[in-house]
Design a protein around this motif. Structure first.
Motif, PDB file in Angstrom:
ATOM      1  N   ALA A  36       0.831  -1.206   0.000  1.00  0.00           N
ATOM      2  CA  ALA A  36       0.000   0.000   0.000  1.00  0.00           C
ATOM      3  C   ALA A  36       0.866   1.257   0.000  1.00  0.00           C
ATOM      4  O   ALA A  36       0.570   2.226  -0.711  1.00  0.00           O
ATOM      5  N   ILE A  37       1.948   1.231   0.772  1.00  0.00           N
ATOM      6  CA  ILE A  37       2.863   2.381   0.803  1.00  0.00           C
ATOM      7  C   ILE A  37       3.476   2.598  -0.578  1.00  0.00           C
ATOM      8  O   ILE A  37       3.535   3.728  -1.081  1.00  0.00           O
ATOM      9  N   ALA A  38       3.938   1.507  -1.198  1.00  0.00           N
ATOM     10  CA  ALA A  38       4.591   1.617  -2.507  1.00  0.00           C
ATOM     11  C   ALA A  38       3.643   2.184  -3.560  1.00  0.00           C
ATOM     12  O   ALA A  38       4.010   3.078  -4.330  1.00  0.00           O
ATOM     13  N   CYS A  39       2.418   1.657  -3.592  1.00  0.00           N
ATOM     14  CA  CYS A  39       1.445   2.141  -4.576  1.00  0.00           C
ATOM     15  C   CYS A  39       1.099   3.602  -4.328  1.00  0.00           C
ATOM     16  O   CYS A  39       0.942   4.382  -5.269  1.00  0.00           O
ATOM     17  N   GLN A  40       0.972   3.967  -3.063  1.00  0.00           N
ATOM     18  CA  GLN A  40       0.655   5.346  -2.721  1.00  0.00           C
ATOM     19  C   GLN A  40       1.765   6.296  -3.175  1.00  0.00           C
ATOM     20  O   GLN A  40       1.510   7.445  -3.543  1.00  0.00           O
ATOM     21  N   GLU A  41       2.993   5.788  -3.189  1.00  0.00           N
ATOM     22  CA  GLU A  41       4.145   6.627  -3.536  1.00  0.00           C
ATOM     23  C   GLU A  41       4.569   6.486  -4.996  1.00  0.00           C
ATOM     24  O   GLU A  41       5.654   6.914  -5.365  1.00  0.00           O
ATOM     25  N   ALA A  65      -2.595   0.837  -7.739  1.00  0.00           N
ATOM     26  CA  ALA A  65      -2.926   2.226  -7.437  1.00  0.00           C
ATOM     27  C   ALA A  65      -3.890   2.794  -8.456  1.00  0.00           C
ATOM     28  O   ALA A  65      -4.684   3.670  -8.158  1.00  0.00           O
ATOM     29  N   ASP A  66      -3.833   2.293  -9.681  1.00  0.00           N
ATOM     30  CA  ASP A  66      -4.720   2.791 -10.732  1.00  0.00           C
ATOM     31  C   ASP A  66      -5.777   1.744 -11.045  1.00  0.00           C
ATOM     32  O   ASP A  66      -5.857   0.719 -10.395  1.00  0.00           O
ATOM     33  N   ASP A  67      -6.611   2.007 -12.037  1.00  0.00           N
ATOM     34  CA  ASP A  67      -7.636   1.045 -12.425  1.00  0.00           C
ATOM     35  C   ASP A  67      -7.000  -0.054 -13.261  1.00  0.00           C
ATOM     36  O   ASP A  67      -6.663   0.146 -14.427  1.00  0.00           O
ATOM     37  N   TYR A  68      -6.828  -1.227 -12.635  1.00  0.00           N
ATOM     38  CA  TYR A  68      -6.229  -2.370 -13.329  1.00  0.00           C
ATOM     39  C   TYR A  68      -7.153  -2.839 -14.438  1.00  0.00           C
ATOM     40  O   TYR A  68      -6.735  -3.118 -15.543  1.00  0.00           O
ATOM     41  N   GLN A  69      -8.440  -2.924 -14.121  1.00  0.00           N
ATOM     42  CA  GLN A  69      -9.425  -3.291 -15.125  1.00  0.00           C
ATOM     43  C   GLN A  69     -10.229  -2.049 -15.476  1.00  0.00           C
ATOM     44  O   GLN A  69     -10.603  -1.271 -14.616  1.00  0.00           O
ATOM     45  N   GLN A  70     -10.498  -1.884 -16.742  1.00  0.00           N
ATOM     46  CA  GLN A  70     -11.326  -0.756 -17.131  1.00  0.00           C
ATOM     47  C   GLN A  70     -12.151  -1.114 -18.362  1.00  0.00           C
ATOM     48  O   GLN A  70     -11.763  -1.953 -19.167  1.00  0.00           O
ATOM     49  N   ILE A  71     -13.299  -0.462 -18.458  1.00  0.00           N
ATOM     50  CA  ILE A  71     -14.149  -0.592 -19.635  1.00  0.00           C
ATOM     51  C   ILE A  71     -14.088   0.751 -20.354  1.00  0.00           C
ATOM     52  O   ILE A  71     -14.266   1.797 -19.749  1.00  0.00           O
ATOM     53  N   ARG A  72     -13.829   0.706 -21.621  1.00  0.00           N
ATOM     54  CA  ARG A  72     -13.678   1.934 -22.399  1.00  0.00           C
ATOM     55  C   ARG A  72     -14.381   1.783 -23.732  1.00  0.00           C
ATOM     56  O   ARG A  72     -14.750   0.677 -24.151  1.00  0.00           O
ATOM     57  N   GLU A  73     -14.551   2.908 -24.426  1.00  0.00           N
ATOM     58  CA  GLU A  73     -15.119   2.878 -25.761  1.00  0.00           C
ATOM     59  C   GLU A  73     -14.167   2.148 -26.706  1.00  0.00           C
ATOM     60  O   GLU A  73     -12.952   2.318 -26.637  1.00  0.00           O
ATOM     61  N   ALA A  74     -14.729   1.363 -27.595  1.00  0.00           N
ATOM     62  CA  ALA A  74     -13.907   0.651 -28.571  1.00  0.00           C
ATOM     63  C   ALA A  74     -13.448   1.614 -29.662  1.00  0.00           C
ATOM     64  O   ALA A  74     -14.079   2.641 -29.916  1.00  0.00           O
ATOM     65  N   SER A  75     -12.346   1.273 -30.288  1.00  0.00           N
ATOM     66  CA  SER A  75     -11.846   2.038 -31.426  1.00  0.00           C
ATOM     67  C   SER A  75     -11.618   1.088 -32.597  1.00  0.00           C
ATOM     68  O   SER A  75     -11.651  -0.144 -32.437  1.00  0.00           O
ATOM     69  N   VAL A 104       4.534   3.509  -7.197  1.00  0.00           N
ATOM     70  CA  VAL A 104       4.766   2.221  -7.851  1.00  0.00           C
ATOM     71  C   VAL A 104       3.407   1.722  -8.359  1.00  0.00           C
ATOM     72  O   VAL A 104       2.500   1.511  -7.551  1.00  0.00           O
ATOM     73  N   PRO A 105       3.238   1.546  -9.664  1.00  0.00           N
ATOM     74  CA  PRO A 105       1.897   1.247 -10.193  1.00  0.00           C
ATOM     75  C   PRO A 105       1.276  -0.034  -9.646  1.00  0.00           C
ATOM     76  O   PRO A 105       0.091  -0.058  -9.326  1.00  0.00           O
ATOM     77  N   ARG A 106       2.103  -1.098  -9.513  1.00  0.00           N
ATOM     78  CA  ARG A 106       1.533  -2.382  -9.110  1.00  0.00           C
ATOM     79  C   ARG A 106       2.508  -3.163  -8.250  1.00  0.00           C
ATOM     80  O   ARG A 106       3.703  -3.174  -8.497  1.00  0.00           O
ATOM     81  N   VAL A 107       1.953  -3.819  -7.255  1.00  0.00           N
ATOM     82  CA  VAL A 107       2.729  -4.696  -6.384  1.00  0.00           C
ATOM     83  C   VAL A 107       2.061  -6.061  -6.412  1.00  0.00           C
ATOM     84  O   VAL A 107       0.833  -6.157  -6.318  1.00  0.00           O
ATOM     85  N   HIS A 108       2.865  -7.102  -6.549  1.00  0.00           N
ATOM     86  CA  HIS A 108       2.338  -8.466  -6.614  1.00  0.00           C
ATOM     87  C   HIS A 108       2.831  -9.275  -5.426  1.00  0.00           C
ATOM     88  O   HIS A 108       3.990  -9.141  -5.011  1.00  0.00           O
TER      89      HIS A 108
END
Length: 439
Positions: free
Chosen positions: A247-252, A284-294, A254-258
Motif C-alpha cells: 500500500a505504501i509503494a502504490c501510494q508513492e 494504485a490505478d484502475d487495473y481493469q477498465q471498460i472503455r469505448e472501442a476504437s 509504484v503502479p503495481r505490487v504483486h
C-alpha cells in the motif's frame, strides 16, 4: 540422479510464448524489484524461481533482488540456543539477535551469489542504503534495528545499466559504521519508490486467500490497508507486512505490487505474463477498465468472438458491420489487453426509448470471474445516460444468466422496437427476448 528419475519440464506451448511476447514491449527497460522470503531458499522450487529471474533479465527487464532472513535467523538462533528479541527487522534487535542476524544474512548472501553465478547471471551485493537507528518507539529502544533514510540511486543505476543484478540484503550501516538489521519488505519498497520501479514482486511463503480459500486476485490500496488494520486472521504477520508495504509503494507511485506464493512452480512468470495471474496484485490505478472501442480493437474483437460465432452463441459480424457501429461497442481490458466486450444499440419509437444490449462476450480464459456482470452493469449505465427506459437483450444460450444474475425478465418479441423486430424475424435464430426496466 538416474536418467529415468530426471525431472523434465513440459515444453512451452507456442501460445504461451506469444502470451509472454505480448508483454515484453511494455516491460522492457523497466525496473522490477523482486523480494524473496528467506524460507523459499530451502525449497525445491527455488532453483526454478531463480531461472525465472534469469528469463526476466534476458527480456531486458532490469531486476533488483531483495531477500528476507526470518527463517534463517530462527534456525541459527535455535541451533545456538539464542532467544531472538525479534525476527522480522521491525521489532527490537538486541546485540545477541544482531550477531545471529549478521551470520545468517552473510551466509544467505553467499549462497544466493553462488546460485545466481551458476546460472551465469552477473550479480553484485550492493551497499546502496543509507540507514539510521530506528530509535525509541512506544517506549521501547529498538537498539540495532534500522530504518532507511535514502537510497543510493547512482550505484544501483550503474549496475543495472551494466546488466548486473544488484542484491540488497536486509542489513545496512549507519554513518558511524554500526550494523543495523532491516526489514526486507521495507527495503524492497524504499528501493522501488526511489528507482521509479514498474513493479514490486513479493515472492512469499504463502499466498493471500479469500474466506472460501480461493485466491485473492487483486486489491486496491484501501482494501490492502483494511486487511492490515483489521489484522485479518487468515494471514500471518509476514503477509500483513507485505500488504502494508504494498500500500505504501502504490501510494508513492509504484503502479503495481504483486504477492505470489513462491512454493508454486513458475509462479513468478505466471503472475507477470498472464492477464489474471496466479497471485494477488495491489494496484494504485484502475487495473481493469471498460472503455469505448476504437477501430484498432476490431481485429482483437473478431478474434475473440470467432469461436462463439461459429458455435451460434453470437450473431456473426463482419469487420465492416462492427466498424459501422463502433461507437456502440465497449471493451473490457485487463492490464491493457482486451478480454471482453459489449455493445449498446439505441432505438427511438415515438416517445419510447429502448436500448439493446448486444455482443456480450468474455474471453474463454476469463469466464466465471464476474466480468460478464461488470459488462452488463456498464451497458445499463450507458443506456441510462442515453435516457433509455428499457434495456432488451436477445440470447439463444445465455438467457439464464440474464434472468438469474442480472434481473432481466423473459418477454415476447413484440416488446422489441419495430426496426429491431424486423431484424429479429429475418434472422431465424429464435432468440429468447429479455427485458429490464431502467427507470
Amino acid at each position: 540422479m538416474a536418467e529415468s528419475e530426471s525431472i523434465i519440464k513440459p515444453t512451452a506451448r507456442f501460445e504461451d510464448l506469444r502470451g509472454i511476447l505480448r508483454y515484453v514491449p511494455q516491460f522492457r527497460q523497466r525496473v522490477f524489484v523482486i523480494a524473496i522470503d528467506g524460507a523459499l531458499m530451502h525449497q525445491a522450487t527455488f532453483s526454478s524461481l531463480l531461472q525465472d529471474v534469469a528469463v526476466l533479465q534476458s527480456l531486458n527487464i532490469e531486476v533488483v533482488l531483495v531477500f528476507g532472513a526470518r527463517a534463517q535467523l530462527r534456525y541459527l538462533a535455535e541451533k545456538r540456543g539464542v532467544t531472538l528479541s525479534s525476527d522480522d527487522g521491525m521489532g527490537r534487535t538486541d546485540a545477541a539477535t544482531l550477531e545471529v542476524a549478521v551470520d545468517a544474512i552473510s551466509r544467505q548472501t553467499s549462497a544466493l551469489m553462488g546460485d545466481l553465478t551458476a546460472l551465469e547471471m552477473p550479480v553484485a551485493v550492493c551497499n546502496a542504503l543509507a540507514v539510521y537507528p530506528a530509535g525509541v518507539i512506544n517506549g521501547i529502544d529498538l537498539e540495532f534495528t534500522g530504518r532507511i533514510e535514502r537510497v543510493d540511486l547512482e550505484s544501483l543505476r550503474v549496475l543495472l545499466k551494466a546488466d548486473i543484478i544488484p542484491i540488497l540484503p536486509p542489513m545496512g550501516y549507519d554513518s558511524r559504521g554500526t550494523t543495523l538489521r532491516l526489514n526486507s519488505d521495507a527495503v524492497a519498497t524504499e528501493v522501488a519508490i526511489a528507482l521509479g520501479a514498474a513493479k514490486i514482486i513479493f515472492v512469499s511463503e504463502a499466498g493471500l486467500t479469500n474466506n472460501d480459500g480461493s485466491r485473492m486476485a487483486q486489491l486496491s490500496i484501501s482494501d490492502a490497508r483494511d486487511l492490515v488494520r483489521n489484522k485479518d486472521p487468515r494471514h500471518d504477520v509476514n503477509l500483513l507486512s507485505k500488504l502494508r508495504h504494498a500500500a505504501i509503494a502504490c501510494q508513492e507511485g509504484v503502479p503495481r505490487v504483486h504477492i505470489v506464493d513462491g512454493s508454486q512452480d513458475e509462479a513468478l512468470l505466471a503472475e507477470l505474463f498472464s492477464n489474471e495471474g496466479v497471485g494477488t496484485m495491489i494496484h494504485a490505478d484502475d487495473y481493469q477498465q471498460i472503455r469505448e472501442a476504437s477501430s484498432s480493437d476490431i481485429p482483437a474483437l473478431l478474434s475473440m468472438m470467432q469461436q462463439s460465432m461459429d458455435d451460434a452463441a453470437l450473431v456473426p459480424r463482419t469487420r465492416e458491420q462492427i466498424q459501422g457501429k463502433i461507437k456502440d461497442f465497449f471493451v473490457l481490458e485487463t492490464d491493457g489487453n482486451p478480454i471482453g466486450c459489449v455493445a449498446v444499440h439505441s432505438y427511438e419509437e415515438g416517445n419510447r426509448k429502448v436500448a439493446e444490449l448486444a455482443c456480450l462476450f468474455v474471453r474463454r480464459s476469463h469466464k466465471n470471474r464476474g466480468h460478464g456482470q461488470k459488462l452488463v452493469a456498464y451497458a445499463e449505465d450507458v443506456a441510462r445516460q442515453r435516457d433509455s427506459e428499457e434495456l432488451v437483450a436477445l440470447s439463444t444460450q445465455a438467457f439464464r444468466f440474464f434472468e438469474e444474475k442480472m434481473g432481466f425478465q423473459v418477454t415476447t418479441p413484440d416488446s422489441l422496437p419495430a426496426a429491431r423486430r424486423e431484424k429479429y424475424d429475418k434472422s431465424g435464430r429464435n432468440s429468447k427476448v429479455l427485458i429490464k426496466a431502467l427507470k
